[in-house]
Design a protein around this motif. Structure first.
Motif, mmCIF file in Angstrom:
data_model
loop_
_atom_site.group_PDB
_atom_site.id
_atom_site.type_symbol
_atom_site.label_atom_id
_atom_site.label_comp_id
_atom_site.label_asym_id
_atom_site.label_seq_id
_atom_site.Cartn_x
_atom_site.Cartn_y
_atom_site.Cartn_z
ATOM 1 N N ILE A 23 0.875 -1.168 0.000
ATOM 2 C CA ILE A 23 0.000 0.000 0.000
ATOM 3 C C ILE A 23 0.915 1.222 0.000
ATOM 4 N N VAL A 24 0.698 2.114 -0.927
ATOM 5 C CA VAL A 24 1.507 3.328 -1.017
ATOM 6 C C VAL A 24 0.604 4.522 -0.732
ATOM 7 N N ILE A 25 1.068 5.407 0.135
ATOM 8 C CA ILE A 25 0.343 6.631 0.464
ATOM 9 C C ILE A 25 1.025 7.785 -0.256
ATOM 10 N N CYS A 26 0.240 8.526 -1.044
ATOM 11 C CA CYS A 26 0.782 9.636 -1.833
ATOM 12 C C CYS A 26 0.014 10.918 -1.562
ATOM 13 N N ASP A 27 0.709 12.026 -1.733
ATOM 14 C CA ASP A 27 0.093 13.347 -1.660
ATOM 15 C C ASP A 27 -0.177 13.808 -3.082
ATOM 16 N N PHE A 28 -1.363 14.341 -3.298
ATOM 17 C CA PHE A 28 -1.746 14.760 -4.649
ATOM 18 C C PHE A 28 -2.147 16.240 -4.678
ATOM 19 N N VAL A 33 -8.066 17.156 -11.646
ATOM 20 C CA VAL A 33 -8.830 15.914 -11.732
ATOM 21 C C VAL A 33 -8.348 15.085 -12.917
ATOM 22 N N LYS A 34 -8.012 15.750 -14.012
ATOM 23 C CA LYS A 34 -7.521 15.055 -15.198
ATOM 24 C C LYS A 34 -6.225 14.316 -14.895
ATOM 25 N N GLU A 35 -5.325 14.942 -14.136
ATOM 26 C CA GLU A 35 -4.066 14.300 -13.766
ATOM 27 C C GLU A 35 -4.305 13.097 -12.859
ATOM 28 N N LEU A 36 -5.234 13.254 -11.914
ATOM 29 C CA LEU A 36 -5.575 12.128 -11.035
ATOM 30 C C LEU A 36 -6.181 10.977 -11.821
ATOM 31 N N GLU A 37 -7.035 11.289 -12.760
ATOM 32 C CA GLU A 37 -7.637 10.254 -13.600
ATOM 33 C C GLU A 37 -6.578 9.570 -14.454
ATOM 34 N N GLY A 38 -5.557 10.324 -14.856
ATOM 35 C CA GLY A 38 -4.444 9.739 -15.606
ATOM 36 C C GLY A 38 -3.733 8.681 -14.781
ATOM 37 N N PHE A 39 -3.509 8.972 -13.493
ATOM 38 C CA PHE A 39 -2.878 7.960 -12.646
ATOM 39 C C PHE A 39 -3.811 6.781 -12.413
ATOM 40 N N ARG A 40 -5.079 7.046 -12.189
ATOM 41 C CA ARG A 40 -6.024 5.951 -11.961
ATOM 42 C C ARG A 40 -6.053 5.002 -13.161
ATOM 43 N N LYS A 41 -5.921 5.562 -14.371
ATOM 44 C CA LYS A 41 -5.892 4.729 -15.574
ATOM 45 C C LYS A 41 -4.650 3.843 -15.569
ATOM 46 N N ILE A 42 -3.494 4.426 -15.245
ATOM 47 C CA ILE A 42 -2.245 3.659 -15.169
ATOM 48 C C ILE A 42 -2.367 2.579 -14.093
ATOM 49 N N GLY A 43 -2.928 2.950 -12.950
ATOM 50 C CA GLY A 43 -3.108 2.002 -11.854
ATOM 51 C C GLY A 43 -4.053 0.874 -12.221
ATOM 52 N N PHE A 44 -5.120 1.197 -12.927
ATOM 53 C CA PHE A 44 -6.086 0.180 -13.339
ATOM 54 C C PHE A 44 -5.442 -0.817 -14.293
ATOM 55 N N GLU A 45 -4.639 -0.305 -15.228
ATOM 56 C CA GLU A 45 -3.940 -1.172 -16.180
ATOM 57 C C GLU A 45 -2.948 -2.091 -15.478
ATOM 58 N N ALA A 46 -2.363 -1.611 -14.364
ATOM 59 C CA ALA A 46 -1.400 -2.416 -13.610
ATOM 60 C C ALA A 46 -2.085 -3.299 -12.569
ATOM 61 N N GLY A 47 -3.411 -3.221 -12.481
ATOM 62 C CA GLY A 47 -4.152 -4.031 -11.523
ATOM 63 C C GLY A 47 -4.117 -3.494 -10.105
ATOM 64 N N LEU A 48 -3.957 -2.190 -9.966
ATOM 65 C CA LEU A 48 -3.882 -1.564 -8.651
ATOM 66 C C LEU A 48 -5.216 -0.954 -8.261
ATOM 67 N N GLY A 49 -5.435 -0.861 -6.971
ATOM 68 C CA GLY A 49 -6.585 -0.130 -6.449
ATOM 69 C C GLY A 49 -6.106 1.234 -5.994
ATOM 70 N N ALA A 50 -6.919 2.245 -6.142
ATOM 71 C CA ALA A 50 -6.535 3.591 -5.727
ATOM 72 C C ALA A 50 -7.764 4.311 -5.205
ATOM 73 N N ALA A 78 -4.475 6.513 -1.301
ATOM 74 C CA ALA A 78 -3.943 5.179 -1.044
ATOM 75 C C ALA A 78 -3.975 4.383 -2.342
ATOM 76 N N ILE A 79 -2.861 3.752 -2.654
ATOM 77 C CA ILE A 79 -2.752 2.893 -3.834
ATOM 78 C C ILE A 79 -2.285 1.529 -3.325
ATOM 79 N N TRP A 80 -2.985 0.471 -3.717
ATOM 80 C CA TRP A 80 -2.629 -0.855 -3.215
ATOM 81 C C TRP A 80 -2.639 -1.886 -4.320
ATOM 82 N N GLY A 81 -1.843 -2.939 -4.087
ATOM 83 C CA GLY A 81 -1.751 -4.008 -5.073
ATOM 84 C C GLY A 81 -1.159 -5.266 -4.469
#
Length: 161
Positions: A23-28, A33-50, A78-81
């Motif tokens: 689990i990784v804790i990050c400050d954003f 919102v577009k930048e956050l959605e960009g990370f969520r897309k990368i995380g989804f492709e890698a099988g991560l929860g955010a 929070a990002i987890w995998g």
């Protein structure tokens, strides 16, 4: 958000955190919102929860998951995998691309760690790379034998000519 919704969210996060190996804790702060959605897309492709969560709810989820020592201040995502190395690589890669996305710390195998440890994990070889190295080591003796026999055959041909 009503009390029952908060309880449901804490239960979902508790389950996710107890099953996750990283689990990784990050400050954003300052990200769009577009930048956050960009990370969520990368995380989804890698099988991560955010998930962006309130600190009090996150603390309850960590407590329910049996994880202690995680410090939460200000804004947190929070990002987890499942795979600690793959999770750390995805987060560190996005943190390099976006200066506003900062790794604060996290949890690896139920133990709280700092941001430097997450960055160290991101520099390790991933599962696919390790399998490739292992395969190379396993095939080396056979490859060397074939090359030796080939050189021996060439040497015999040169002597015969």
């Amino acid at each position: 958000m009503t009390r029952s919704e908060k309880e449901q969210l804490v239960a979902q996060l508790s389950d996710a955190f107890s099953e996750a190996n990283c689990i990784v804790i990050c400050d954003f702060k300052g990200m769009t919102v577009k930048e956050l959605e960009g990370f969520r897309k990368i995380g989804f492709e890698a099988g991560l929860g955010a998930r962006v969560i309130k600190n009090t709810l996150a603390e309850l989820a960590f407590k329910n998951a049996g994880i202690e020592g995680v410090e939460l201040r200000e804004t947190n995502m929070a990002i987890w995998g499942e795979d600690p190395i793959a999770t750390a690589k995805a987060v560190a890669k996005y943190a390099k691309e976006n200066d506003k996305f900062v790794i604060k710390g996290g949890v690896i195998d139920k133990v709280a760690v700092d941001a430097a440890k997450i960055v160290e994990y991101s520099k390790l070889a991933g599962r696919e790379e390790l399998l490739g190295m292992l395969l190379s080591v396993w095939t080396a003796p056979l490859r060397n034998m074939v090359c030796g026999l080939d050189n021996l055959a060439k040497k015999k041909e040169e002597e015969a000519a």
